[in-house]
Write an enzyme that holds these catalytic residues in place. Structure first.
Site, short mmCIF file in Angstrom:
data_model
loop_
_atom_site.label_atom_id
_atom_site.label_comp_id
_atom_site.label_asym_id
_atom_site.label_seq_id
_atom_site.Cartn_x
_atom_site.Cartn_y
_atom_site.Cartn_z
N ASP A 165 -24.35 19.40 -33.10
CA ASP A 165 -23.11 19.30 -32.36
C ASP A 165 -22.81 20.57 -31.58
OD1 ASP A 165 -22.76 16.82 -33.56
OD2 ASP A 165 -21.60 17.65 -35.23
N TYR A 166 -21.95 20.44 -30.59
CA TYR A 166 -21.54 21.54 -29.72
C TYR A 166 -21.06 22.74 -30.55
CZ TYR A 166 -18.89 23.92 -25.98
OH TYR A 166 -18.40 24.83 -25.08
#
Length: 243
Positions: free
Chosen positions: A102-103
């Site tokens: 994820d970011y």
């Protein structure tokens, strides 16, 4: 002989689904002829063009990246955010991430231009372990941790059993640090698992991928995998054991 969409995907040009779409839309040529039929098989000697660009056979490369937070696990981003491939300057090969983080998640991420290798390491049936360190809000209960260990029901189905332990906690501050090992790769899975037991993740880092770790690297740095490491990962995926 291999299926055309598989060859395109393994070349790193597009996912297999996207490759199928390109074929149906008439954007793929084999030996100068447009091919629209899915399942068409091609040989190594065939010349393949995708949207007018000849498919070149590149040397296979394999990298281990310490992904920093605030980067996208993708080749490009339509919102203009920094991607993991932006960290690889002057790279002649077109590489792509093996799976994703994820970011806001940091840690170990592999990148390659070998589609078959990527598939072997990301498909759930190969059961490659991935270990994360999660800083969570609140202190998980013993029963909550057992639920994660047994497998917990999420909106997209029950997870496979996980290895989970709480390495430290502060009852007064209402926080804890947990280590969790899973072999699945669902979207935001670890975060959703901890949220399901009432202790949402505040910070997440992938520490290990199979037998690989981040030793010697700082966020944003990377190294090339050795030939032995690549071989070991293949053997692990094929047999479930390190050869």
């Amino acid at each position: 002989m291999e299926r055309l969409q598989k060859v395109i995907a393994y070349a790193g040009v597009a996912s297999r689904r996207k490759a199928e779409q390109l074929i149906v839309e008439g954007k793929v040529k084999v030996n100068g002829v447009v091919v629209r039929e899915l399942g068409t098989k091609v040989a190594n000697s065939d010349t393949i063009e995708v949207e007018g660009v000849k498919l070149e056979k590149e040397d296979k490369v394999y990298y281990l990246l310490y992904k920093p937070r605030g980067t996208i696990s993708a080749v490009t981003d339509d919102k203009g955010r920094k991607t993991v491939t932006d960290l690889f300057k002057h790279m002649p090969q077109r590489i792509f991430p093996v799976g994703r983080l994820d970011y806001d998640t940091s840690g170990l991420l592999l990148l390659t231009n070998d589609g078959e290798f990527s598939y072997m390491l990301t498909h759930p049936k190969f059961k490659i372990d991935k270990t994360y360190i999660a800083r969570v809000k609140g202190v998980p209960t013993v029963e909550g941790l057992k639920k994660l260990q047994r497998g917990i029901k999420l909106e997209d189905g029950k997870t496979a059993p996980a290895k989970v332990s709480m390495t430290s906690f502060d009852e007064q501050a209402g926080k804890a640090i947990c280590e969790i090992t899973i072999h699945e790769g669902r979207n935001r899975q670890v975060r959703r698992m901890f949220e399901a037991i009432g202790t949402p993740v505040v910070k997440l880092k992938r520490e290990r991928f199979a037998f690989l770790d981040l030793y010697g690297l700082t966020p944003g740095e990377y190294r090339e995998l050795s030939k032995h490491e690549v071989k070991q990962l293949r053997v692990l995926a094929e047999t479930g054991q390190i050869g």
